[in-house]
Enzyme design. Structure first.
Site, PDB file in Angstrom:
ATOM      1  N   TYR A  67     -17.167 -36.100   5.666  1.00 60.88           N
ATOM      2  CA  TYR A  67     -17.391 -35.198   6.800  1.00 60.88           C
ATOM      3  C   TYR A  67     -17.511 -35.900   8.148  1.00 60.88           C
ATOM      4  O   TYR A  67     -17.605 -35.235   9.170  1.00 60.88           O
ATOM      5  CB  TYR A  67     -18.622 -34.307   6.555  1.00 60.88           C
ATOM      6  CG  TYR A  67     -19.910 -35.043   6.205  1.00 60.88           C
ATOM      7  CD1 TYR A  67     -20.718 -35.575   7.206  1.00 60.88           C
ATOM      8  CD2 TYR A  67     -20.304 -35.206   4.879  1.00 60.88           C
ATOM      9  CE1 TYR A  67     -21.890 -36.242   6.890  1.00 60.88           C
ATOM     10  CE2 TYR A  67     -21.484 -35.864   4.554  1.00 60.88           C
ATOM     11  CZ  TYR A  67     -22.275 -36.389   5.554  1.00 60.88           C
ATOM     12  OH  TYR A  67     -23.428 -37.053   5.243  1.00 60.88           O
ATOM     13  N   HIS A  84     -26.837 -39.148   3.747  1.00 60.64           N
ATOM     14  CA  HIS A  84     -27.942 -38.186   3.719  1.00 60.64           C
ATOM     15  C   HIS A  84     -28.939 -38.586   2.631  1.00 60.64           C
ATOM     16  O   HIS A  84     -30.141 -38.703   2.870  1.00 60.64           O
ATOM     17  CB  HIS A  84     -27.404 -36.784   3.448  1.00 60.64           C
ATOM     18  CG  HIS A  84     -28.467 -35.783   3.132  1.00 60.64           C
ATOM     19  ND1 HIS A  84     -29.392 -35.379   4.056  1.00 60.64           N
ATOM     20  CD2 HIS A  84     -28.784 -35.134   1.976  1.00 60.64           C
ATOM     21  CE1 HIS A  84     -30.218 -34.505   3.493  1.00 60.64           C
ATOM     22  NE2 HIS A  84     -29.877 -34.351   2.223  1.00 60.64           N
ATOM     23  N   ARG A  99     -28.469 -40.592  11.862  1.00 60.93           N
ATOM     24  CA  ARG A  99     -28.677 -41.084  10.504  1.00 60.93           C
ATOM     25  C   ARG A  99     -27.548 -42.056  10.204  1.00 60.93           C
ATOM     26  O   ARG A  99     -26.417 -41.642   9.987  1.00 60.93           O
ATOM     27  CB  ARG A  99     -28.690 -39.895   9.541  1.00 60.93           C
ATOM     28  CG  ARG A  99     -28.362 -40.235   8.120  1.00 60.93           C
ATOM     29  CD  ARG A  99     -28.748 -39.150   7.170  1.00 60.93           C
ATOM     30  NE  ARG A  99     -27.968 -37.910   7.243  1.00 60.93           N
ATOM     31  CZ  ARG A  99     -26.676 -37.811   6.936  1.00 60.93           C
ATOM     32  NH1 ARG A  99     -25.975 -38.859   6.589  1.00 60.93           N
ATOM     33  NH2 ARG A  99     -26.061 -36.636   7.004  1.00 60.93           N
TER      34      ARG A  99
HETATM   35  C1  LIG Z   1     -34.818 -24.483   2.312  1.00 63.29           C
HETATM   36  C2  LIG Z   1     -33.890 -25.591   1.949  1.00 63.29           C
HETATM   37  N1  LIG Z   1     -32.553 -25.382   1.986  1.00 63.29           N
HETATM   38  C3  LIG Z   1     -31.696 -26.372   1.638  1.00 63.29           C
HETATM   39  C4  LIG Z   1     -32.162 -27.596   1.238  1.00 63.29           C
HETATM   40  C5  LIG Z   1     -31.192 -28.715   0.847  1.00 63.29           C
HETATM   41  N2  LIG Z   1     -31.169 -29.725   1.916  1.00 63.29           N
HETATM   42  C6  LIG Z   1     -31.930 -30.826   1.839  1.00 63.29           C
HETATM   43  S1  LIG Z   1     -31.839 -31.759   3.201  1.00 63.29           S
HETATM   44  C7  LIG Z   1     -30.740 -30.721   3.940  1.00 63.29           C
HETATM   45  C8  LIG Z   1     -30.281 -31.003   5.347  1.00 63.29           C
HETATM   46  C9  LIG Z   1     -31.435 -31.171   6.275  1.00 63.29           C
HETATM   47  O1  LIG Z   1     -30.992 -31.459   7.563  1.00 63.29           O
HETATM   48  P1  LIG Z   1     -32.005 -31.808   8.731  1.00 63.29           P
HETATM   49  O2  LIG Z   1     -33.049 -30.783   8.839  1.00 63.29           O
HETATM   50  O3  LIG Z   1     -31.195 -32.068   9.943  1.00 63.29           O
HETATM   51  O4  LIG Z   1     -32.730 -33.140   8.230  1.00 63.29           O
HETATM   52  P2  LIG Z   1     -32.049 -34.550   7.916  1.00 63.29           P
HETATM   53  O5  LIG Z   1     -31.623 -34.513   6.482  1.00 63.29           O
HETATM   54  O6  LIG Z   1     -30.897 -34.742   8.822  1.00 63.29           O
HETATM   55  O7  LIG Z   1     -33.122 -35.556   8.110  1.00 63.29           O
HETATM   56  C10 LIG Z   1     -30.438 -29.659   3.089  1.00 63.29           C
HETATM   57  C11 LIG Z   1     -29.472 -28.581   3.398  1.00 63.29           C
HETATM   58  C12 LIG Z   1     -33.574 -27.769   1.222  1.00 63.29           C
HETATM   59  N3  LIG Z   1     -34.130 -28.935   0.853  1.00 63.29           N
HETATM   60  N4  LIG Z   1     -34.405 -26.772   1.585  1.00 63.29           N
END
Ligand SMILES: Cc1ncc(C[n+]2csc(CCOP(=O)(O)OP(=O)(O)O)c2C)c(N)n1
Ligand SMILES: [Mg+2]
Lengths: 388, 329
Positions: free
Chosen positions: A292, A283, A279
């Site tokens: 971080y 985020h 990415r």
């Molecule tokens: C069940 C849940 N827990 C926490 C969140 C908050 N949250 C949104 S995106 C994220 C990180 C997601 O990481 P990843 O699966 O690697 O996807 P990326 O954002 O890197 O595309 C978090 C913790 C959420 N949306 N849903």
């Protein structure tokens, strides 16, 4: 945990899956004995079209980020850096395939024909879903991480059941059996629903492709906290094939996805692809990556930018400047369209939302609707009595 | 499978008949759950269905409630009508996310483009002398979630008709089965046209007080009304049947005549359906009430061990005490 180098884990080195890679960082096309066959019919024109898509979505992403900064959108999650993984995978899909995205699959949505302007109504707070999920076989974004994964497996179980029970197939589906593709991230791979989904998919030989974009981060948490091993290696534990691929390599992703979907369509059950990418942006627009991760890390990955890599390749293939200029101008124009569309959006009426809580008439909703209408009408009456 | 005769069936068999008839009538109806196929379910409610309709339509799933409900959602998107069994009330929570954040909301967030005709059957409630997590009443958790219907039958005919209606519904239904009454027999007419199960039903008429109950407590309420009759008190009993939407109008009509309401459920009193009914009746019948609405529910504690569950659960004596209290106003 995050500080530990991944090689410290015992056994982690053994049996590592190789990472499939075809288009080098320098843009030079290599070869892969297992997957070259899946690229035989890819023409230079195809690659130029992919470049145009990737550039358009990159421009879209930048424009939308700017719109958010200007207060026109509540939030935005850029896909910058992951375009090759998404476009590459999309190229191997058929129209009858069903896609369950996570929430960062803007390039995949674009390739499936979703109007990205409609998507922005979600981020503007004007729509819950945005687009018609049935029109493009592209389900809505799911913001509860991993919740879409078992749903995708169920959908795939249904695709298989249709054939087994002889239930009417959609005439649009043609002769090739349909498959389901479900996207999720490295962080989401930890959720229990991801695990249960793989068990269900294996048990029912569901025609589903688990397409993981490992972009190294789940907000601020590094991949090493989610897994000791490449995620593709987990597939073996469930009894199906896992493939690691350079996710910034359009050709490699396209080839492995084509291979996987062919196998899935043959009825051989699920496959997991881990596309290793990065990415490049934050985020979301609410995030501050300087807290971080290091500048060095970001710069290192910027050098592997999938769009730059594809451009290098096209230039090496003697694609002329005029093509790049036209592609850039078209992308700029698309950005302007997106901006105009967002600014022209009309907010919905609250009262409409009573319509869709249930599919059938529901006395509780009708009671609330009647109360709301009466309450609103009270303001009209008051305005008539007191015309100030 | 003759459908034009009256059969005398226990609730478990009436539910089985409903699923059997639904499977026969519609090839997109599927059953899924843990041990529901070969074994016929731990309560044998799905007995024989796999033999008749095959393993593709009556699925012994892997052991994962989130997986069961999540895949049911996907199957519904593909055009199927899955009926999931959760083995016991206390084991529904692993699927809570799929039910509340997904199943309940997808019709709404897709602007009505996706309907999810999914039924989740849950044997619920206590008084079966079991170990923990096998005796709970989670109805309020689901009733609080917009997008779900919640219903619970109390007799064999309703078990049949309501489950048929739940399976036919285009909306997701949490179908709570009063497990301690599975072997309670009653007349079932399989040809009876589906009743309007969003409506409550007056199951005993009376003039002095309205007693509202649902599920396993309906027979208890009827017994309490019978006992009260011996003291010359005429108690009307309303079987709510639908928990969401709640048919307040039927209760309102009853309380308008009696002026008094006692409402009972096994679930903890605080935050329960009784409070919801009390608030609605307090508003609608403010000038007609002769006494405050009284709730008789479980205490605010996790469901206790079997040895003391009689003290936890509403029973005839607790209902008679509440009836006394109401009539003393
Ligand atoms: C069940 C849940 N827990 C926490 C969140 C908050 N949250 C949104 S995106 C994220 C990180 C997601 O990481 P990843 O699966 O690697 O996807 P990326 O954002 O890197 O595309 C978090 C913790 C959420 N949306 N849903
Ligand atoms: Mg990630």
């Amino acid at each position: 945990m995050a500080e530990q180098p991944e090689t410290q884990h015992p056994g982690a080195g053994a049996g590592r899956l190789r990472r499939v890679s075809i288009l080098g960082e320098d843009g030079r096309r290599g070869s892969d004995p297992d997957f070259d066959a899946y690229l035989e019919d890819v023409t230079l024109e195809d690659l130029k079209a992919s470049y145009r898509s990737m550039l358009t979505v990159r421009r879209f992403d930048d424009e939308v980020t700017a719109l958010q900064r200007q207060g026109k959108l509540a939030l935005w999650a850029p896909a910058r850096g992951q375009e090759a993984a998404q476009v590459g995978a999309a190229l191997a899909m058929l129209p009858q395939d069903q896609v369950f995205p996570s929430y960062r699959e803007h390039a995949l949505a674009y390739e499936r024909g979703v109007d990205l302007k409609e998507m922005l109504s979600v981020f503007r707070g004007y729509s819950g879903g945005g687009w018609d999920p049935t029109a493009h076989n592209f389900h809505l974004y799911t913001f509860v991480l991993a919740a879409q994964i078992p749903q995708a497996v169920g959908y795939a179980m249904g695709q298989r059941l249709d054939a087994r029970l002889g239930l009417g197939q959609d005439p649009a589906e043609g002769s090739e059996p349909p498959a389901t593709i479900v996207c999720f991230g490295d962080g989401s791979s930890t959720q229990g629903e991801a695990h249960e989904s793989m068990v269900f998919a294996a048990s029912y030989d569901a025609p589903v492709l688990f397409f993981v974009q490992n972009n190294q981060w789940a907000i601020s948490v590094p991949f090493s906290t989610q897994s000791r091993l490449p995620l593709a290696e987990r597939a073996a534990g469930y009894g199906f094939e896992g493939i690691r691929v350079d996710g910034n390599d359009l050709l490699a992703v396209r080839a492995v996805t084509a291979y996987a979907l062919e196998k899935i369509r043959r009825g051989e059950g699920p496959v997991l692809i881990e596309a290793e990418t990065y990415r490049l942006g934050a985020h979301t627009t609410a995030d501050d990556p300087t807290k971080y991760r290091t500048r060095e890390e970001e710069d290192g990955w910027a050098a592997k930018d999938p769009l730059v890599r594809l451009e290098r390749h096209l230039r090496a293939e003697e694609v002329e400047d005029a093509f790049f200029e036209a592609a850039s101008e078209a992308a700029q124009e698309y950005g302007r369209e997106v901006r105009d569309a967002v600014l022209a959006m009309e907010p919905p009426e609250f009262a409409e939302y009573f319509d869709t809580v249930y599919a059938e008439a529901n006395t509780l909703v009708e009671q609330d609707r009647a109360w709301f209408q009466q309450y609103e009408a009270g303001f009209d009456d008051a305005a008539q009595e007191d015309p100030r | 499978m003759s459908t034009h005769e009256i059969e005398n069936l226990p609730i478990a068999k009436a539910l089985n008949a409903a699923m059997d008839d639904a499977l026969a009538a519609d090839p997109t109806v599927l059953m899924m759950g843990e041990d529901i196929g070969t074994l016929g379910g731990v309560f044998r409610v799905t007995q024989g269905l796999k033999e008749t309709y095959g393993a593709d339509r009556v699925m012994d799933t892997p052991l994962g409630e989130a997986g069961i409900v999540g895949t049911a959602i996907g199957l519904a998107m593909r055009g199927y009508r899955p009926v999931c069994e959760i083995q016991f009330d206390g084991f529904v929570y692993p699927s809570f996310n799929q039910i509340t954040s997904q199943l309940a909301k997808i019709h709404f967030r897709s602007d009505g483009r996706i309907s999810l005709p999914v039924v989740i059957r849950i044997p619920y409630g206590g008084n079966i002398g079991s170990i923990e997590h096998h005796s709970e009443s989670p109805e309020a958790l689901f009733a609080h979630t917009a997008g779900l219907r919640v219903m619970t039958p109390s007799n064999a005919q309703d078990a049949y008709s309501m489950l048929r209606e739940a399976i036919a519904s285009s909306d997701p239904v949490i179908f709570l089965e009063p497990k301690r009454r599975y072997w309670l027999k009653g007349e079932v007419d399989r040809s009876a046209s589906t009743t309007d199960t969003q409506r409550a039903q007056v199951v005993r008429e009376g003039q002095d007080l309205t007693l509202a109950a649902y599920g396993a407590l309906v027979p208890v309420a009827l017994a309490a009304a019978e006992a009260a009759q011996e003291d010359g008190r005429s108690v009307e009993v309303v079987d709510l049947r639908s928990i969401s939407p709640l048919d307040v109008a039927t209760v309102e009509a009853s309380v308008s005549r009696t002026g008094r309401l006692v409402v009972t459920h096994e679930a903890p009193t605080f935050g329960g359906m009784g409070g919801e009914l009390a608030a609605e009746i307090g508003t609608r019948c403010f000038y007609r009430l002769e006494a405050p609405v009284i709730r008789v529910g479980g205490y605010h504690m996790p469901y206790p061990v079997a040895a003391v569950e009689e003290d936890y659960l509403p029973n005839i004596d607790r209902l008679l005490e509440a009836i006394d209290r109401s009539l003393s106003h």
